[in-house]
Write a protein that holds these residues in place. Structure first.
Motif, mmCIF file in Angstrom:
data_model
loop_
_atom_site.group_PDB
_atom_site.id
_atom_site.type_symbol
_atom_site.label_atom_id
_atom_site.label_comp_id
_atom_site.label_asym_id
_atom_site.label_seq_id
_atom_site.Cartn_x
_atom_site.Cartn_y
_atom_site.Cartn_z
ATOM 1 N N ASP A 14 22.621 35.637 8.708
ATOM 2 C CA ASP A 14 22.518 34.185 8.843
ATOM 3 C C ASP A 14 22.161 33.760 10.257
ATOM 4 O O ASP A 14 21.718 32.630 10.470
ATOM 5 N N HIS A 95 10.962 30.019 8.650
ATOM 6 C CA HIS A 95 11.080 28.824 7.803
ATOM 7 C C HIS A 95 12.274 29.012 6.886
ATOM 8 O O HIS A 95 12.348 29.990 6.143
ATOM 9 N N LYS A 96 13.246 28.124 6.979
ATOM 10 C CA LYS A 96 14.470 28.177 6.173
ATOM 11 C C LYS A 96 15.154 29.545 6.292
ATOM 12 O O LYS A 96 15.545 30.165 5.304
ATOM 13 N N ASN A 97 15.253 29.979 7.528
ATOM 14 C CA ASN A 97 15.947 31.225 7.885
ATOM 15 C C ASN A 97 15.283 32.479 7.327
ATOM 16 O O ASN A 97 15.905 33.531 7.221
#
Length: 294
Positions: A14, A95-97
């Motif tokens: 994450d 983009h979005k992790n």
């Protein structure tokens, strides 16, 4: 322990892209939009190859939970400092992790496919090319004489290491890297095992790991046959640089030899043609993998 280390937990996924914005290549709104659009449109006409998604005959996008901007930066680094054929990176971004690497799609056969068609003379020609390429990598000067780190001085990736979740390091010294590999074990702190042959094996490994080491060398890290592309007997591409970085001088040889031991015996027995052997370090690494391996 080494600087900049992040706790080795699954939650590392994450936060693995935190602070990596500066590694992005040609990262602008138009290029990001076109890449994401291609994944929904033209990519449907091609078969996905693992984490690589072709979007045209000449381009593909590498993406996924373990893909990192460091890989694109590494390919750019190798291109700028050597003559090794490496896919061109058109852009890279997060983009979005999820990291996306838009790169050149090389046209060539993976070495196992091409190998069957090659004469003995052509095979040795391939080995000679690989040897020259690896000599170029080894000739690169490390930015620091002791650090085990990526091409950009950051964390590393090696899916073969159980504690790579998904990244690890960097390490200030090779000895710190070795200590991490054996999960911090200090044999001198363990008593009463002198007559245990397994323990003697571990002690010998740790003594070797803790000794003096020459400066790290730049290492591909995953030089398996499927990452070597040929046209005829010409090596036209080395791909998949996600495990690359500045490692101890033996790492390329022992990683490839031990990885190939049970799956690609013929390849393992051929790597001495293009990689310098490290028999003492191979014994050390065999012990490490026996007790702390995959």
């Amino acid at each position: 322990m080494a600087s900049e280390n992040i706790p080795y937990l699954s939650s590392h996924r994450d936060i693995q892209h935190r602070g990596t914005e500066h590694l992005a290549i040609n990262n602008n709104f138009l290029r990001r939009s076109l890449a994401l659009l291609a994944l929904k449109t033209t990519a449907r006409f091609y078969d996905q190859m693992g984490s690589c998604v072709p979007i045209s005959k000449k381009k593909l996008i590498k993406m996924g939970p373990f893909v990192h901007l460091t890989e694109a930066a590494t390919m750019k680094f190798v291109t700028e400092h050597t003559s090794i054929p490496v896919p061109k990176v058109f852009c890279s971004f997060v983009h979005k992790n999820i990291a996306y690497l838009v790169m050149e799609r090389y046209q060539g056969d993976e070495l196992p496919t091409a190998w069957k068609k090659l004469s003995e003379r052509s095979r040795h020609k391939v080995f000679d090319q690989l040897k020259r390429m690896l000599q170029e990598l080894r000739a690169l000067k490390p930015p620091h004489s002791t650090k085990v780190q990526s091409s950009v001085g950051g964390s590393l990736r090696d899916s073969r290491l159980p504690r790579s979740c998904p990244r690890f390091g960097p390490f200030d010294t090779i000895q710190e890297f070795h200590l991490w590999l054996r999960d911090g074990l200090q044999p001198s702190q363990i008593k009463g095992r002198d007559n245990d042959p397994d323990w003697q094996e571990i002690q010998d490994m740790a003594t070797e790991q803790d000794g003096p080491w020459p400066p790290p060398v730049f290492t591909h890290g995953d030089l398996n046959p499927f990452n070597i592309l040929l046209r005829g007997d010409q090596v036209v591409g080395l791909i998949d640089w996600e495990m690359s970085g500045w490692y101890p001088n033996y790492w390329e040889y022992t990683s490839e030899w031990l990885t190939s031991e049970h799956t690609r015996t013929e390849w393992r027995d051929s790597i001495h043609w293009f990689l310098d052997p490290f028999p003492r370090e191979l014994k050390m690494e065999a012990t490490r993998q026996k007790w702390w391996g995959e």
